[in-house]
Scaffold this motif. Structure first.
Motif, PDB file in Angstrom:
ATOM      1  N   PRO A  71    -104.843  -7.683  -7.765  1.00  0.00           N
ATOM      2  CA  PRO A  71    -104.619  -8.013  -6.356  1.00  0.00           C
ATOM      3  C   PRO A  71    -105.587  -7.264  -5.436  1.00  0.00           C
ATOM      4  O   PRO A  71    -106.050  -7.809  -4.437  1.00  0.00           O
ATOM      5  CB  PRO A  71    -103.173  -7.579  -6.108  1.00  0.00           C
ATOM      6  CG  PRO A  71    -102.524  -7.638  -7.446  1.00  0.00           C
ATOM      7  CD  PRO A  71    -103.606  -7.247  -8.424  1.00  0.00           C
ATOM      8  N   ALA A  72    -105.930  -6.022  -5.797  1.00  0.00           N
ATOM      9  CA  ALA A  72    -106.861  -5.232  -4.983  1.00  0.00           C
ATOM     10  C   ALA A  72    -108.245  -5.882  -4.941  1.00  0.00           C
ATOM     11  O   ALA A  72    -108.909  -5.877  -3.897  1.00  0.00           O
ATOM     12  CB  ALA A  72    -106.957  -3.814  -5.524  1.00  0.00           C
ATOM     13  N   GLN A  73    -108.693  -6.451  -6.063  1.00  0.00           N
ATOM     14  CA  GLN A  73    -109.989  -7.125  -6.084  1.00  0.00           C
ATOM     15  C   GLN A  73    -109.985  -8.342  -5.164  1.00  0.00           C
ATOM     16  O   GLN A  73    -110.956  -8.584  -4.448  1.00  0.00           O
ATOM     17  CB  GLN A  73    -110.362  -7.537  -7.509  1.00  0.00           C
ATOM     18  CG  GLN A  73    -110.719  -6.367  -8.391  1.00  0.00           C
ATOM     19  CD  GLN A  73    -110.894  -6.787  -9.832  1.00  0.00           C
ATOM     20  OE1 GLN A  73    -110.003  -7.381 -10.433  1.00  0.00           O
ATOM     21  NE2 GLN A  73    -112.053  -6.477 -10.390  1.00  0.00           N
ATOM     22  N   PHE A  74    -108.886  -9.093  -5.185  1.00  0.00           N
ATOM     23  CA  PHE A  74    -108.804 -10.256  -4.299  1.00  0.00           C
ATOM     24  C   PHE A  74    -108.708  -9.823  -2.839  1.00  0.00           C
ATOM     25  O   PHE A  74    -109.263 -10.475  -1.961  1.00  0.00           O
ATOM     26  CB  PHE A  74    -107.623 -11.158  -4.678  1.00  0.00           C
ATOM     27  CG  PHE A  74    -107.918 -12.043  -5.840  1.00  0.00           C
ATOM     28  CD1 PHE A  74    -108.736 -13.154  -5.701  1.00  0.00           C
ATOM     29  CD2 PHE A  74    -107.387 -11.781  -7.087  1.00  0.00           C
ATOM     30  CE1 PHE A  74    -109.028 -13.979  -6.779  1.00  0.00           C
ATOM     31  CE2 PHE A  74    -107.662 -12.602  -8.171  1.00  0.00           C
ATOM     32  CZ  PHE A  74    -108.487 -13.698  -8.014  1.00  0.00           C
ATOM     33  N   ALA A  75    -108.027  -8.718  -2.578  1.00  0.00           N
ATOM     34  CA  ALA A  75    -107.918  -8.221  -1.201  1.00  0.00           C
ATOM     35  C   ALA A  75    -109.301  -7.859  -0.657  1.00  0.00           C
ATOM     36  O   ALA A  75    -109.582  -8.069   0.524  1.00  0.00           O
ATOM     37  CB  ALA A  75    -106.991  -7.023  -1.151  1.00  0.00           C
ATOM     38  N   THR A  76    -110.150  -7.331  -1.521  1.00  0.00           N
ATOM     39  CA  THR A  76    -111.520  -6.987  -1.117  1.00  0.00           C
ATOM     40  C   THR A  76    -112.360  -8.236  -0.918  1.00  0.00           C
ATOM     41  O   THR A  76    -113.095  -8.358   0.067  1.00  0.00           O
ATOM     42  CB  THR A  76    -112.173  -6.083  -2.188  1.00  0.00           C
ATOM     43  OG1 THR A  76    -111.410  -4.886  -2.300  1.00  0.00           O
ATOM     44  CG2 THR A  76    -113.601  -5.738  -1.816  1.00  0.00           C
ATOM     45  N   ASP A  77    -112.260  -9.172  -1.855  1.00  0.00           N
ATOM     46  CA  ASP A  77    -113.091 -10.383  -1.822  1.00  0.00           C
ATOM     47  C   ASP A  77    -112.608 -11.411  -0.799  1.00  0.00           C
ATOM     48  O   ASP A  77    -113.415 -12.169  -0.263  1.00  0.00           O
ATOM     49  CB  ASP A  77    -113.135 -11.041  -3.201  1.00  0.00           C
ATOM     50  CG  ASP A  77    -113.828 -10.171  -4.235  1.00  0.00           C
ATOM     51  OD1 ASP A  77    -114.557  -9.233  -3.840  1.00  0.00           O
ATOM     52  OD2 ASP A  77    -113.633 -10.420  -5.438  1.00  0.00           O
TER      53      ASP A  77
END
Length: 70
Positions: free
Chosen positions: A41-47
């Motif tokens: 989820p953190a990767q999607f929050a960044t992207d």
């Protein structure tokens, strides 16, 4: 009948590479996007800042349970 979706409450995305353009145009800040992905989820929050993204590792789940030919 076929029509474009102007504003979705939820999106189910089977391939994360589709998270762009027209598909995201139908998503608002309250839209829940459930995506088949091993990414966190953190990767999607960044992207994809500003979107509510819930990744689910569907391929991993199917492999663990011997489903499909993956």
């Amino acid at each position: 009948m076929r029509c474009d979706i102007e504003r979705a409450d939820a999106l189910l995305v089977f391939d994360a590479s589709l998270l762009e353009g027209k598909l995201l145009a139908a998503a608002g800040p309250q839209t829940l996007i459930v995506v088949n992905s091993r990414r966190s989820p953190a990767q999607f929050a960044t992207d994809l800042p500003g979107y509510r993204v819930l990744p689910v590792d569907g391929i991993g789940i199917s492999q663990r349970h011997g489903l499909g030919r993956i």
